[in-house]
Write a protein that holds these residues in place. Structure first.
Motif, PDB file in Angstrom:
ATOM      1  N   ARG A  37       0.820  -1.206   0.000  1.00 56.65           N
ATOM      2  CA  ARG A  37       0.000   0.000   0.000  1.00 56.65           C
ATOM      3  C   ARG A  37       0.858   1.262   0.000  1.00 56.65           C
ATOM      4  O   ARG A  37       0.582   2.222  -0.731  1.00 56.65           O
ATOM      5  N   ASP A  38       1.926   1.263   0.799  1.00 56.77           N
ATOM      6  CA  ASP A  38       2.794   2.442   0.887  1.00 56.77           C
ATOM      7  C   ASP A  38       3.541   2.670  -0.421  1.00 56.77           C
ATOM      8  O   ASP A  38       3.667   3.813  -0.890  1.00 56.77           O
ATOM      9  N   ALA A  39       4.054   1.593  -1.013  1.00 57.96           N
ATOM     10  CA  ALA A  39       4.806   1.737  -2.261  1.00 57.96           C
ATOM     11  C   ALA A  39       3.910   2.217  -3.391  1.00 57.96           C
ATOM     12  O   ALA A  39       4.305   3.056  -4.215  1.00 57.96           O
ATOM     13  N   MET A  40       2.698   1.708  -3.459  1.00 59.28           N
ATOM     14  CA  MET A  40       1.767   2.125  -4.509  1.00 59.28           C
ATOM     15  C   MET A  40       1.329   3.564  -4.311  1.00 59.28           C
ATOM     16  O   MET A  40       1.238   4.335  -5.282  1.00 59.28           O
ATOM     17  N   ALA A  41       1.050   3.951  -3.066  1.00 61.38           N
ATOM     18  CA  ALA A  41       0.651   5.337  -2.808  1.00 61.38           C
ATOM     19  C   ALA A  41       1.760   6.300  -3.219  1.00 61.38           C
ATOM     20  O   ALA A  41       1.501   7.361  -3.798  1.00 61.38           O
ATOM     21  N   ALA A  44      -4.534  -7.420  -8.641  1.00 63.46           N
ATOM     22  CA  ALA A  44      -3.928  -6.528  -7.638  1.00 63.46           C
ATOM     23  C   ALA A  44      -4.331  -5.090  -7.936  1.00 63.46           C
ATOM     24  O   ALA A  44      -4.154  -4.605  -9.053  1.00 63.46           O
ATOM     25  N   GLY A  45      -4.867  -4.413  -6.946  1.00 63.67           N
ATOM     26  CA  GLY A  45      -5.259  -3.022  -7.099  1.00 63.67           C
ATOM     27  C   GLY A  45      -5.186  -2.307  -5.768  1.00 63.67           C
ATOM     28  O   GLY A  45      -4.917  -2.915  -4.723  1.00 63.67           O
ATOM     29  N   LEU A  46      -5.421  -1.001  -5.808  1.00 62.69           N
ATOM     30  CA  LEU A  46      -5.343  -0.189  -4.597  1.00 62.69           C
ATOM     31  C   LEU A  46      -6.420   0.875  -4.632  1.00 62.69           C
ATOM     32  O   LEU A  46      -6.638   1.517  -5.658  1.00 62.69           O
ATOM     33  N   SER A  59       5.082  -5.122  -4.604  1.00 61.69           N
ATOM     34  CA  SER A  59       5.877  -4.522  -3.529  1.00 61.69           C
ATOM     35  C   SER A  59       7.318  -5.004  -3.580  1.00 61.69           C
ATOM     36  O   SER A  59       8.251  -4.239  -3.281  1.00 61.69           O
ATOM     37  N   THR A  60       7.531  -6.258  -3.979  1.00 61.17           N
ATOM     38  CA  THR A  60       8.899  -6.764  -4.132  1.00 61.17           C
ATOM     39  C   THR A  60       9.646  -5.958  -5.181  1.00 61.17           C
ATOM     40  O   THR A  60      10.809  -5.570  -4.988  1.00 61.17           O
ATOM     41  N   ILE A  61       8.993  -5.689  -6.294  1.00 68.85           N
ATOM     42  CA  ILE A  61       9.617  -4.909  -7.365  1.00 68.85           C
ATOM     43  C   ILE A  61       9.906  -3.483  -6.907  1.00 68.85           C
ATOM     44  O   ILE A  61      11.010  -2.966  -7.068  1.00 68.85           O
TER      45      ILE A  61
END
Length: 394
Positions: A75-79, A252-254, A292-294
């Motif tokens: 969530r943090d990386a996508m935000a 996968a989505g946010l 998130s790994t990427i």
């Protein structure tokens, strides 16, 4: 009970996919389904995705449930990827969702919890599933003018005039980039004006950001969402990882909500968790963990960005080639808009009869509203499409 169910209208794009599969003609071309394909017609697995999955295979130790709102690392990386410098963690609530469509549904549920009487404003035209979800939920909706069929561009003045009529607490659906189905996006100068109109009305923007990285670049494609987040007290954003990471089937989505902060942020986060619990409980994790790994590995992130940029530039090259071939075949510049559009789609202005002729006479499949998927082409099929479009009179 089940015998009394009403027949449902089938999805037209899924019907078109089935019709294409049943077509036995050699050289048939699928420009209907909204999935990225490479020059061979294959949807590849990105290099960084394979590497991340290999890491997970070696390091993952459990298949127990994840956090109810999804893993914080994802969530943090996508935000951060979406909002960049506009991100204020103290104001931001996030939820891992079942793909971008799940984020859209959860975002609408969140808005309805905040205002049960809201109206959702949607562009004309928009992705058909937007309206399907809105109508299925029983929400009120209104359209605002967006696409000018004459210029094949956004009618920004008409759009702003219509959005000025939205009421406080309404939700305004905006495509963040790579508009589906038209391919026409607001100009960079239009986004601050959109923010000004919404600030005056008190309506809340709901940005569908399904194609970040497919248009003008990762940061450029998020510029509109970042302007809204920087200038408005509230913004809701639905994000998909299907396209830019190529993990369509991993879902996968946010969902991201930027609030006024303090108690409002905590209330939004709690509401998101409640929506998840009542809908699918814990979110799927495999696709999210790949992402998130990427994003947390500098080498993998760099390789992913490099491959994504190659995908983006490849679609732009196909657009430019198609516009050039159409200019030569038609003796006209009326198709030059294709090179100006961005993302996978363009609405080319064919009538339903012409769309049917393309399918019947040339085995070229596009959606009935004349939306074609640029990513379904390659350098060899572009001239075939150009000739066919001119032959049927587009």
């Amino acid at each position: 009970m089940l015998g009394t169910l009403e027949p449902q209208n089938p999805d037209k794009i899924l019907m078109l996919m089935a019709e294409f599969r049943g077509d036995t003609r050699q050289g048939k071309i699928d420009l209907g389904v909204g999935v990225y394909k490479d020059a061979t017609g294959h949807t590849p697995i990105m290099r960084a995705v394979r590497a991340a999955e290999a890491q997970l295979l070696q390091t993952e130790t459990t298949k127990t449930y994840t956090n109810l709102s999804g893993e914080p690392a994802f969530r943090d990386a996508m935000a951060a990827m979406v909002l960049g410098d506009a991100l204020d963690p103290a104001r931001t609530a996030t939820l891992a969702t079942v793909g971008g469509t799940g984020a859209l549904r959860a975002g609408l549920e969140l808005a309805r919890m905040g205002n049960p009487d809201l109206t959702v404003w949607v562009p004309d035209p928009t992705w058909p599933n937007h309206l399907s979800i809105i109508n299925f939920m029983g929400l009120k909706s209104r359209t605002y003018r967006y696409f000018d069929p004459a210029t094949r561009a956004v009618d920004e003045e008409a759009m702003l005039a219509d959005l000025a009529q939205a009421a406080r607490g309404d939700l305004v659906l905006l495509h963040g980039c790579c508009h589906n189905p038209t391919g026409a996006d607001p100009s960079p100068a239009a986004w601050p004006r959109i923010a000004e109109v919404l600030a005056r009305s008190g309506a809340v923007p709901f940005v569908d950001l399904a194609y970040q990285g497919f248009g003008n670049g990762l940061d450029e494609d998020a510029a509109g969402a970042r302007i809204l987040a920087s200038h408005l007290p509230e913004v809701i954003i639905a994000v998909s990882c299907s396209k830019n990471f190529g993990i369509y089937r991993e879902r996968a989505g946010l969902l991201l909500a930027q609030t006024e902060g303090g108690a409002a942020r905590d209330l939004a986060q709690g509401a998101m968790a409640t929506i998840a619990r009542a809908t699918y409980s814990f979110p799927p994790d495999h696709g999210a963990r790949i992402v998130s790994t990427i994003l947390h590995d500098a080498a993998l992130a760099a390789d992913w960005r490099e491959e994504l940029e190659a995908v983006r530039l490849g679609m732009i090259a196909l657009r430019e080639q198609l516009a050039s071939e159409l200019r030569a075949a038609s003796g006209s510049d009326r198709f030059d808009f294709i090179a100006r559009h961005r993302g996978m789609f363009s609405r080319i202005g064919a009538t339903p009869e012409q769309v049917e002729r393309l399918k019947r006479e040339a085995a070229i499949y596009i959606v009935g509203d004349s939306r074609l998927n640029i990513a379904g082409l390659n350098t060899a099929t572009v001239p075939i499409l150009a000739r066919a479009l001119v032959e049927v009179g587009v």
